[in-house]
Write a protein that holds these residues in place. Sequence first.
Motif, PDB file in Angstrom:
ATOM      1  N   PRO A 187       0.830  -1.203   0.000  1.00 23.60           N
ATOM      2  CA  PRO A 187       0.000   0.000   0.000  1.00 23.60           C
ATOM      3  C   PRO A 187       0.869   1.259   0.000  1.00 23.60           C
ATOM      4  N   VAL A 188       0.501   2.221  -0.836  1.00 23.40           N
ATOM      5  CA  VAL A 188       1.188   3.509  -0.889  1.00 23.40           C
ATOM      6  C   VAL A 188       0.143   4.593  -1.030  1.00 23.40           C
ATOM      7  N   GLN A 247       8.572   5.470  -7.956  1.00 23.39           N
ATOM      8  CA  GLN A 247       9.658   4.847  -8.709  1.00 23.39           C
ATOM      9  C   GLN A 247      10.101   3.591  -7.967  1.00 23.39           C
ATOM     10  N   VAL A 248      10.112   2.453  -8.667  1.00 23.73           N
ATOM     11  CA  VAL A 248      10.496   1.171  -8.080  1.00 23.73           C
ATOM     12  C   VAL A 248      11.817   0.754  -8.698  1.00 23.73           C
ATOM     13  N   GLN A 249      12.756   0.391  -7.865  1.00 19.66           N
ATOM     14  CA  GLN A 249      14.024  -0.107  -8.389  1.00 19.66           C
ATOM     15  C   GLN A 249      14.559  -1.188  -7.465  1.00 19.66           C
ATOM     16  N   ASP A 254       2.087   5.011 -11.532  1.00 18.15           N
ATOM     17  CA  ASP A 254       1.213   6.146 -11.258  1.00 18.15           C
ATOM     18  C   ASP A 254      -0.010   5.643 -10.485  1.00 18.15           C
ATOM     19  N   THR A 255      -0.083   5.987  -9.203  1.00 22.10           N
ATOM     20  CA  THR A 255      -1.196   5.529  -8.370  1.00 22.10           C
ATOM     21  C   THR A 255      -2.164   6.665  -8.048  1.00 22.10           C
ATOM     22  N   THR A 256      -2.109   7.737  -8.851  1.00 20.14           N
ATOM     23  CA  THR A 256      -2.996   8.864  -8.540  1.00 20.14           C
ATOM     24  C   THR A 256      -4.462   8.541  -8.779  1.00 20.14           C
ATOM     25  N   ALA A 257      -4.761   7.620  -9.727  1.00 21.06           N
ATOM     26  CA  ALA A 257      -6.158   7.324 -10.048  1.00 21.06           C
ATOM     27  C   ALA A 257      -6.691   6.110  -9.301  1.00 21.06           C
ATOM     28  N   ALA A 258      -5.870   5.067  -9.182  1.00 20.19           N
ATOM     29  CA  ALA A 258      -6.348   3.829  -8.557  1.00 20.19           C
ATOM     30  C   ALA A 258      -5.161   2.915  -8.310  1.00 20.19           C
ATOM     31  N   ASN A 259      -5.478   1.711  -7.774  1.00 20.95           N
ATOM     32  CA  ASN A 259      -4.437   0.705  -7.605  1.00 20.95           C
ATOM     33  C   ASN A 259      -3.869   0.307  -8.962  1.00 20.95           C
ATOM     34  N   VAL A 260      -2.605  -0.105  -8.954  1.00 20.23           N
ATOM     35  CA  VAL A 260      -1.932  -0.518 -10.180  1.00 20.23           C
ATOM     36  C   VAL A 260      -1.410  -1.929  -9.983  1.00 20.23           C
TER      37      VAL A 260
END
Length: 417
Positions: A1-2, A8-10, A29-35
Amino acid sequence: PVTAGHWQVQPSEKALTLLGYNRTKLLADTTAANVSGLVMALSRARGEMQMVFFFPNGSFGNGTSGQMSYPTHLQYYYALYNLMDVNVPTNVFFSGPAGSGLANTASAVFGASFQGDSIWYSSPQINVPQYPPGGVYTVNYKNQPQQFAVPDPGAAIRQVVLQPSVSVSVSNVLQQISWTYRDLNGAALPAPDFMASISIRIDGIGGRLYDTDLSPGQTSHVPVQSVIWSNVTSIQMVYNDNLNNQYVTFWDRGLQPLQILSSVLPAGSAGVSYHYFPIGAGGLAPYSWSLITSNLPAGLTFTPVTGEIGGIPSTPGNSSFTIRVQDQSGQALERNLSLAVGSGSPPLSLQPLPVAGPNQFGMRVFGENGHSYQLQASSNLLDWIPLFTTNGSGVPLDLLDSHATNHSQFYRILRTP
């Protein structure tokens, strides 16, 4: 959860590199919903390649608002290759598809971290347009071709100028940096959706004074440490796009006095590789360097383009010589330098050898007479198994691991008095 936003994932950089994969990044990009279903593509390469594009310089002049001549457009780009390694060469070679301007092209600049285990190389500057295409780019490092599948950067349509202004306190401290997003004609526009991050780098006489990474869409930043405005020589406004390309604009603070900040160079050792870049500051970069007196220590050479002093010194002793730097405005300065070379031991190193059969791995050990050497192997970098112990004879030793497999294996050599 974020929380909602751009993430950015690395992966762990060092662990991934040791397994032979280049460092990579993934944007979410989680601004709209879960990814879900994100895929991180890995390349079989020891480092990472990035394209870096440069706009013409802007200027603060003698004020606090950045100014630029519009219309404008990108001037040039270079390919940047960075990795973690030791015993590094001073050159790599860049190649790319037709139109990239790279065809087994030697690197122009080499740099290393203070610890010496993080290094980077850049190709020569390549003027645009034409803009580099997508395709397979290759970096030849230690005679090992590293291939990178690069998507089309789309640089022709991803050009945005971050035009800054600063506020300065009565005590000459930089209080805030603000900026607007401009198109190539200077018209204001909203932050483009292809931007992934923004970086601000503040340089001064003597090097970097401050840097920070910010989220896209921001329009101001308050430095979290004190920066004296009169010490600033330029501010770099940088953005990375979602294809991992970087775009840079230098905003100069007028013409500062030219300086050479090197005097007594780090000591070297006979028989041990040596590299040093003299540090220039002020003036109008880029600089050109020249050697006025040629009494460098035997085995070392001087590179006029970068000012690099490098090679393998062959004889202990002390040397003094004079270098000269000139900037693009015609300012020039000379400085006497001194370099001490001690009687060092040959560097301890391993070199792979060709072998004739399966399950074999051959190594050549470079060591010193009068010492014992133990070769060890590991499959996880934690548990090390001794393979051989031998006495040095002053000449290279060839060793063979006849129990090697097709799985990852790491080797190291230990010297005892």
